[in-house]
Design an enzyme around this catalytic site. Structure first.
Site, PDB file in Angstrom:
ATOM      1  N   ASP A   1     -49.959 -47.426  -3.384  1.00  0.00           N
ATOM      2  CA  ASP A   1     -49.801 -47.948  -1.861  1.00  0.00           C
ATOM      3  C   ASP A   1     -51.180 -48.290  -1.479  1.00  0.00           C
ATOM      4  OD1 ASP A   1     -49.981 -45.231  -2.390  1.00  0.00           O
ATOM      5  OD2 ASP A   1     -48.397 -44.725  -1.044  1.00  0.00           O
TER       6      ASP A   1
ATOM      7  N   SER B   1     -45.388 -45.859  -5.626  1.00  0.00           N
ATOM      8  CA  SER B   1     -46.006 -45.571  -5.302  1.00  0.00           C
ATOM      9  C   SER B   1     -45.983 -43.338  -5.784  1.00  0.00           C
ATOM     10  CB  SER B   1     -46.525 -44.784  -4.274  1.00  0.00           C
ATOM     11  OG  SER B   1     -46.937 -46.406  -3.489  1.00  0.00           O
TER      12      SER B   1
ATOM     13  N   ARG C   1     -44.966 -38.964 -13.790  1.00  0.00           N
ATOM     14  CA  ARG C   1     -44.480 -38.304 -13.437  1.00  0.00           C
ATOM     15  C   ARG C   1     -44.381 -38.243 -12.147  1.00  0.00           C
ATOM     16  NH1 ARG C   1     -50.177 -36.601 -12.622  1.00  0.00           N
ATOM     17  NH2 ARG C   1     -50.438 -36.460 -14.902  1.00  0.00           N
TER      18      ARG C   1
HETATM   19  C1  GLC Z   1     -48.949 -39.697  -4.197  1.00  0.00           C
HETATM   20  C2  GLC Z   1     -48.608 -40.757  -5.752  1.00  0.00           C
HETATM   21  C3  GLC Z   1     -49.784 -41.496  -5.134  1.00  0.00           C
HETATM   22  C4  GLC Z   1     -48.931 -42.119  -4.257  1.00  0.00           C
HETATM   23  C5  GLC Z   1     -49.831 -40.995  -3.020  1.00  0.00           C
HETATM   24  C6  GLC Z   1     -49.925 -41.702  -1.427  1.00  0.00           C
HETATM   25  O1  GLC Z   1     -50.071 -38.946  -4.407  1.00  0.00           O
HETATM   26  O2  GLC Z   1     -49.123 -40.148  -6.709  1.00  0.00           O
HETATM   27  O3  GLC Z   1     -49.111 -42.779  -6.681  1.00  0.00           O
HETATM   28  O4  GLC Z   1     -50.447 -43.411  -4.032  1.00  0.00           O
HETATM   29  O5  GLC Z   1     -49.127 -40.061  -3.152  1.00  0.00           O
HETATM   30  O6  GLC Z   1     -48.775 -42.129  -1.340  1.00  0.00           O
END
Ligand code: GLC
Length: 456
Positions: free
Chosen positions: A200, A147, A162
């Site tokens: 996620d 995520s 990133r």
């Molecule tokens: C951050 C990540 C994203 C993820 C979110 C929730 O924003 O960049 O990819 O879905 O956290 O976990």
């Protein structure tokens, strides 16, 4: 008014999200959504997931899932029963802080070793029989819930753009995270194939659609936890930055809304938020997330209280927790928010336990107001962003009700959060707000990843 009350009312003004601002946020959200669907260069990345169908509940089979994305790391096996229910076995561990900022080899070999241990502990003969019938050559299909923002180019391929949420492993940026995991699994000679790379939010959408069969209208998956983000069902023809030979009409898109309005044109950003941002590992990025998600709510409160103390209007003494960055957890805010006692005894107790400071009644009242404003701002912003997507997709014009699956500690445990979100949704949508279903989607990162491995 005392000088504390004066300062608190100034602070509350800064955190306030007016109705006009909710509308401006939703409008700007639609603009940046369209930009991100056209170009790969936008911060709000609008990442195509290559998932081109939403589950019906009839999916079946047994899969492995690995989840890396917040404070915990999980390995699970998921058996989908084909009727909207599932059986999940999992092992959960906290990721050592040193691995969050070390090398990619260290992190991914740690993950692979946990998969190895999981298989040895949990995958008994029965499981092996199950998997033999659902996969070829005894290879277990694994859905990898990762995520963070990636440039996804296939269902199981994506290079890391990133890090967010406190991770910072420089050598992993630009690399295919599925390959990093597969290489380490192969080094241990495990019969596992990384079949799907899953955000996620995508997992949450998939798992909600699977568990709510018959509804057929799950359009969004939202995470409000350590981080925040949303995935939604988009028409493939609208994702003009990719050209895909496909007979499918839809694709789930991961918005990466954490980076909504990094330019700070519409967000209610205060000097306190600027301090939080400055102390974070990714200053200037993911600015929406820094006002909304669990990783930051505690730090916003800590900096606010610390500043008031330095100004000489709050607390007669300081404490290590007050001074130490990131030492206040969102659960502190949840406990204070939940305090309904007349003498705010629960708030006093929380401040004593979590901050090691004895607060007066006047101080407790002030802190409760600040907490309330931080939580409300978070929920209002999340509601405004959801409205942005609903307006962009015209979902409510096409469907009687729109179903949204949500997960994450802020949504689940922050008292009154859903009602606050609904207040801002109602401001923009009026009575149509009643046609928006918000419901917890448990285990999105496990069940959702399994569903993605299945479609892969
Ligand atoms: C951050 C990540 C994203 C993820 C979110 C929730 O924003 O960049 O990819 O879905 O956290 O976990």
């Amino acid at each position: 008014m005392s000088s504390l009350q004066n300062r608190v009312s100034e602070i509350l003004q800064g955190f306030e999200v007016s109705h006009d601002r909710i509308r401006a946020i939703s409008d700007e959200f639609i603009r940046l959504t369209n930009q991100g669907l056209k170009s790969n260069k936008e911060a709000m990345a609008m990442i195509p997931s290559y998932v081109t169908a939403v589950p019906t509940g009839k999916e079946s089979g047994t899969f492995l899932a690995v989840d890396l994305g917040g404070t915990n790391f999980r390995v699970c096996s998921v058996h989908l029963n084909g009727n909207g229910t599932f059986k999940l076995i999992q092992s959960k561990s906290v990721i050592p802080k040193s691995l969050m900022v070390g090398s990619s080899k260290e992190l991914f070999s740690f993950l692979a070793r946990h998969v190895d241990a999981f298989i040895k502990t949990h995958l008994d003969e029965k499981f092996t029989e199950d998997t033999e019938s659902s996969t070829s050559q005894h290879i277990l299909k694994l859905g990898f819930t990762f995520s963070f923002p990636v440039n996804q180019t296939a269902i199981n391929k994506g290079t890391l753009l990133r890090w967010t949420k406190g991770f910072n492993i420089k050598d992993a940026v630009g690399k295919d995270v599925c390959k990093l995991l597969q290489d380490e699994l192969d080094a241990l000679k495990l019969p596992v194939h990384v079949s799907a790379l899953v955000n996620d939010t995508v997992g949450t959408l998939m798992s909600r659609a699977y568990s709510a069969p018959g509804l057929g209208n799950t359009m969004l998956g939202v995470i409000l936890g350590t981080g925040t983000n949303c995935a939604y069902v988009e028409n493939i023809s609208s994702i003009s930055k990719i050209s895909l030979q496909s007979d499918k009409n839809i694709m789930v898109v991961n918005t990466e809304w954490g980076s909504f309005d990094n330019a700070l044109t519409v967000l209610p950003f205060t000097s306190i938020d600027s301090e939080v941002d400055g102390n974070s590992p990714n200053p200037g990025y993911h600015m929406f997330e820094k006002l909304v998600s669990g990783m930051f709510l505690g730090e916003i409160l800590r900096i606010t209280l610390c500043n008031l103390h330095k100004e000489g209007v709050l607390f007669s003494s300081s404490s290590e927790s007050l001074e130490l960055p990131w030492s206040i957890d969102t659960s502190t805010l949840s406990k204070i928010e939940a305090d309904n006692t007349e003498d705010l005894s629960k708030t006093k107790e929380t401040i004593s336990m979590d901050l090691n400071i004895v607060a007066t009644l006047e101080e407790c009242k002030a802190i409760k107001k600040i907490v309330n404003a931080i939580g409300k701002r978070s929920a209002y912003l999340a509601g405004a962003a959801i409205c942005g997507i609903l307006t962009h997709t015209r979902a409510l014009e096409k469907m009687e009700t729109v179903d949204i699956g949500l997960d994450g500690s802020v949504f689940e445990f922050y008292p009154g959060y859903e009602n606050l979100m609904r207040e801002s949704i109602k401001y923009l949508l009026g009575e149509d707000e009643k046609r928006v279903m918000l419901d917890i989607a448990k285990d999105g990162s496990g069940v959702g990843a399994a569903l993605c491995a299945l479609v892969a």
